[in-house]
Scaffold this active site. Structure first.
Site, PDB file in Angstrom:
ATOM      1  N   SER A 191      13.040  49.835  41.983  1.00 38.41           N
ATOM      2  CA  SER A 191      12.971  50.432  43.337  1.00 38.41           C
ATOM      3  C   SER A 191      11.919  50.029  43.970  1.00 38.41           C
ATOM      4  O   SER A 191      11.496  49.049  43.833  1.00 38.41           O
ATOM      5  CB  SER A 191      13.164  51.781  42.965  1.00 38.41           C
ATOM      6  OG  SER A 191      13.646  52.516  44.208  1.00 38.41           O
ATOM      7  N   ASN A 192      11.889  50.658  45.359  1.00 33.47           N
ATOM      8  CA  ASN A 192      10.713  50.349  45.916  1.00 33.47           C
ATOM      9  C   ASN A 192      10.384  51.628  46.794  1.00 33.47           C
ATOM     10  O   ASN A 192      10.833  52.743  46.622  1.00 33.47           O
ATOM     11  CB  ASN A 192      11.387  49.268  47.146  1.00 33.47           C
ATOM     12  CG  ASN A 192      12.574  49.723  47.938  1.00 33.47           C
ATOM     13  OD1 ASN A 192      12.442  50.791  48.684  1.00 33.47           O
ATOM     14  ND2 ASN A 192      13.564  49.347  47.661  1.00 33.47           N
ATOM     15  N   GLY A 193       9.218  51.341  47.676  1.00 39.00           N
ATOM     16  CA  GLY A 193       8.674  52.735  48.112  1.00 39.00           C
ATOM     17  C   GLY A 193       9.469  53.366  49.512  1.00 39.00           C
ATOM     18  O   GLY A 193       8.662  54.164  50.336  1.00 39.00           O
TER      19      GLY A 193
END
Ligand code: CTP
Length: 216
Positions: free
Chosen positions: A28-30
């Site tokens: 995923s990412n932030g």
């Protein structure tokens, strides 16, 4: 699309996607979802009918916004595909994972001795796919999260994805980045428009963006 007298219908994607390797692990990412949720709130406050397709985030749903919660890029595409034909404006704010594990397991994987290699495959570009299926009159807006040559990359994406507008977002500045409360964007239009917005709270950036991209 709406008949002329009914409220404008706006479809917005927000937040990250998660691409699961197994039930407990994912890529995923932030992304916090704050910019997409701010746009949803600002659009609803203008009286627009808002469908928000959201990846996993820890934010309250803005008043008068219909939310569909999704996990993966494939889920997000499926949810948007059903809603897109009915919208007048599509704003893609989600930080969609560009790759997913080629293989995922229904059971938790076990660690093994030594290094491990993950094989990835591309996800679908939701914005590009829907923009290519647009009907006349639909307004399509993207975001470009960049850390270098922000305007150059944003202009390329504006053309390649056949957008009406793109908000170029320099995410290299932590105080204005993906998880921050404030943002600054350079809004580029396909007819050569170029407007700097912010730094300002994301809700203020959202309101200004909608003023500029709203159909007359
Ligand atoms: N986007 C999308 N589906 C994807 C990837 C991106 O809908 N699979 C949308 C984003 O919501 C955003 C725009 O496309 O509006 C640009 O996303 P960005 O991550 O900046 O660019 P990419 O197209 O992923 O290209 P790159 O990662 O090479 O910069």
């Amino acid at each position: 699309m709406s008949p002329p007298s009914s409220p404008l219908r706006c479809l917005i994607t927000a937040g990250p996607t998660r691409e699961h390797l197994d039930p407990v692990r994912f890529l995923s990412n932030g992304s916090s979802g704050k910019m997409g949720y701010a746009l949803a709130a600002a659009a609803a406050a203008r009286g627009w009918q808002v469908d928000l397709v959201s990846g996993p985030v820890a934010l309250p749903v803005p008043a008068k916004v219909n939310v569909t919660r999704v996990i993966s890029a494939a889920d997000m595409l499926a949810a948007c595909t059903g809603l897109f034909p009915h919208c007048d404006m599509f704003i893609a704010v989600a930080a969609v994972a560009d790759y997913r594990p080629r293989f995922s397991s229904a059971q938790k994987g076990r660690k093994q001795a030594g290094p491990m290699t993950l094989e990835l495959e591309p996800t679908v570009d939701i914005l590009k796919t829907l923009a290519a299926a647009r009907q006349p009159g639909q307004v399509i807006v993207g975001f470009a999260a960049e850390t270098t040559e922000v305007e150059t990359h944003a202009r390329r994406k504006l053309v390649e994805k056949q957008l009406d507008w793109i908000a170029a977002n320099d995410v290299s500045r932590p105080e204005l980045g993906m998880n921050a409360d404030d943002n600054a964007v350079l809004l580029l239009g396909r007819r050569g428009e170029r407007v700097a917005i912010g730094p300002a709270p994301k809700i203020v950036v959202a309101q200004r963006m909608l003023e500029l991209i709203a159909p007359a």
